[in-house]
Design an enzyme around this catalytic site. Structure first.
Site, PDB file in Angstrom:
ATOM      1  N   HIS A 174       0.816  -1.214   0.000  1.00 19.75           N
ATOM      2  CA  HIS A 174       0.000   0.000   0.000  1.00 19.75           C
ATOM      3  C   HIS A 174       0.857   1.275   0.000  1.00 19.75           C
ATOM      4  CE1 HIS A 174       0.443  -0.321   4.529  1.00 19.75           C
ATOM      5  NE2 HIS A 174       0.534   1.000   4.395  1.00 19.75           N
TER       6      HIS A 174
ATOM      7  N   ASP B 171       0.045  -7.623   1.104  1.00 19.11           N
ATOM      8  CA  ASP B 171       0.538  -6.265   1.366  1.00 19.11           C
ATOM      9  C   ASP B 171       2.059  -6.206   1.359  1.00 19.11           C
ATOM     10  OD1 ASP B 171       0.275  -3.563   1.742  1.00 19.11           O
ATOM     11  OD2 ASP B 171      -0.024  -3.676   3.899  1.00 19.11           O
TER      12      ASP B 171
ATOM     13  N   SER C 286       4.887   2.080   7.910  1.00 21.58           N
ATOM     14  CA  SER C 286       4.497   0.964   7.055  1.00 21.58           C
ATOM     15  C   SER C 286       5.659   0.507   6.183  1.00 21.58           C
ATOM     16  CB  SER C 286       3.317   1.371   6.162  1.00 21.58           C
ATOM     17  OG  SER C 286       2.180   1.650   6.938  1.00 21.58           O
TER      18      SER C 286
END
Length: 446
Positions: free
Chosen positions: A190, A221, A300
């Site tokens: 993402h 992901d 992230s």
């Protein structure tokens, strides 16, 4: 007639008892003196003038308690005689007053000198006193053990990067880490999703490199970049199956675009099944490592490492009380993709350009699916892993690999955790009877 002045605020009395006035002429002849003292003659011409100034109502209260009066017949060499008032208490002599004043002045001077010294030292003026005792040991990181938190951070930071990707509507900022010496970098899918062109990869020393997207897997992901740079430092991989709740961990990355950030915590839960993604969009499933290390937006894709500095997870999702995702912040619950799963997906992308998906060969659904009693199978693929283990449509899977199931997403996430070819134990209920089976999971290339 001889005249005598009254000076310095002293109020002398005339022999008749009336107050003496300045420059008032004194009467001729002998002047009566005070009552005779032992061995003396009262009012004799050889006696000093006697003053009643101490009892005079016009007396200045600040006048001293002793007065000196010169005898009328005395010359300049006459000796003064103190006259004191026996009714007043004795006051400290001038000598004592002077001594007290001197001691006070010395103490005040010493205090002022001390304050001046400390102020001078505080302003960088060199002093003569050495504070503390030198350890005799070299300072800095030389004294930090390699397995300390600071030692782990020092070793890992050169392998952690900040990833910036232009998405057309703005710049997405995330984190990543070097996975190999030839420049492959792991990050979250993402972070690069919807990206235009190559990413900009910034290392901890501030240098940058271009990172091309090698491949990405939305369901797990995970995305892989390749940087055009030599001499990079790859991380050391750990085993996410070997960790336990309570193990210390460090989270690395660029939260809120603050690069080279390190936070500490523990593993607070294992196999926390996560389903993430936008409604109507691609959903992501994985059995996550839960940690209380502070993780925020921008973390992230960064590594979660164990106490030895080995990567055990990829930071991916945070729990937040905010309704707006852009305002989400850490509340002590963050989740990382287990490194065993992330490493496997990365290897697939590097080798083939796409990832394999682990499947059980069945779909969930139907009445009772997702109840607290387990997950009901809606259909079972003929010739698939579930069918090969004897499972049928309508069976309710209670546990997979010993992990209880409550939601359909639990079954999907836990299956994704294992590599294709893994054999897992399944506990299920058919009718009123509980049964067990061993299922060999398979791969489905998307």
């Amino acid at each position: 007639m001889e005249a005598r002045n009254v000076t310095d605020g002293w109020n002398w009395r005339q022999p008749d008892g009336t107050p003496a006035a300045v420059d008032r002429p004194l009467p001729a002849g002998p002047v009566p003196g005070p009552p005779a003292a032992p061995g003396g003659t009262a009012g004799s011409a050889s006696s000093p003038w006697w003053s009643d100034a101490l009892h005079d109502p016009w007396r200045d209260p600040n006048s001293p308690s002793a007065v000196v009066v010169q005898a009328p017949g005395g010359g300049p060499d006459s000796e003064p005689e103190p006259v004191t008032d026996p009714d007043l208490p004795r006051r400290p002599g001038l000598r004592l007053v002077f001594l007290v004043s001197l001691i006070t002045a010395l103490l005040a001077g010493a205090l002022g000198a001390s304050l001046g010294y400390f102020l001078a030292v505080g302003n960088g003026v060199a002093g003569t006193t050495t504070l503390g005792v030198g350890s005799g040991q070299p300072p800095g990181l030389a004294q930090r053990k390699p397995d300390s938190l600071a030692g782990v951070a020092e070793r890992l930071l050169p392998s952690v990067v900040t990833v910036r990707m232009n998405s057309g509507t703005g710049v997405s900022v995330g984190s990543g880490f070097v996975a190999s010496r030839d420049g492959y970098v792991i990050t979250n899918q993402h972070v690069v999703e919807g990206g235009k062109g190559a990413a900009t990869v910034t290392f901890n020393d501030g240098s940058t490199a271009t990172g091309s997207v090698v491949g990405q897997d939305p369901e797990s992901d995970i995305a892989v970049l390749k940087v055009s740079r030599t001499g990079v430092s790859p991380v050391e991989f750990g085993d996410s199956e070997a960790i336990a709740v309570g193990d210390p961990v460090l989270a690395f990355g660029s939260p809120l675009a603050l690069s080279n950030t390190v936070t500490a915590g523990i593993v607070s839960a294992l196999d926390r099944t996560i389903r993430a993604g936008e409604p109507g969009g691609q959903m992501r499933y994985y059995a996550a490592i839960q940690t209380d290390a502070a993780v925020n937006q921008g973390n992230s894709g960064g590594p979660l490492v164990d106490g030895a500095g080995r990567v055990i997870g990829v930071n991916s999702v945070i729990k937040s009380l905010a309704v707006d995702e852009q305002q989400a912040g850490n509340i002590g619950l963050a989740f990382a993709i287990p490194i065993n799963q992330a490493k496997r997906i990365t290897q697939d992308i590097i080798d083939t350009g796409r990832a394999r998906r682990t499947v059980i060969g069945a779909q969930v659904g139907g009445p009772g699916s997702g109840s607290a009693a387990g997950v009901r199978l809606g259909t079972v693929d003929a010739g698939g892993p579930a069918a090969g283990a004897g499972l049928k449509a309508g069976d309710v899977i209670l546990k997979l690999g010993g992990h209880p199931l409550e939601e359909p997403s639990d079954l999907i996430a836990l299956v994704r955790k294992y590599a294709p070819g893994s054999v897992v134990a399944v506990e299920y209920r058919r009718g009123n009877a509980k049964q067990t089976a061993s299922v060999t999971l398979a791969a489905d290339v998307k």
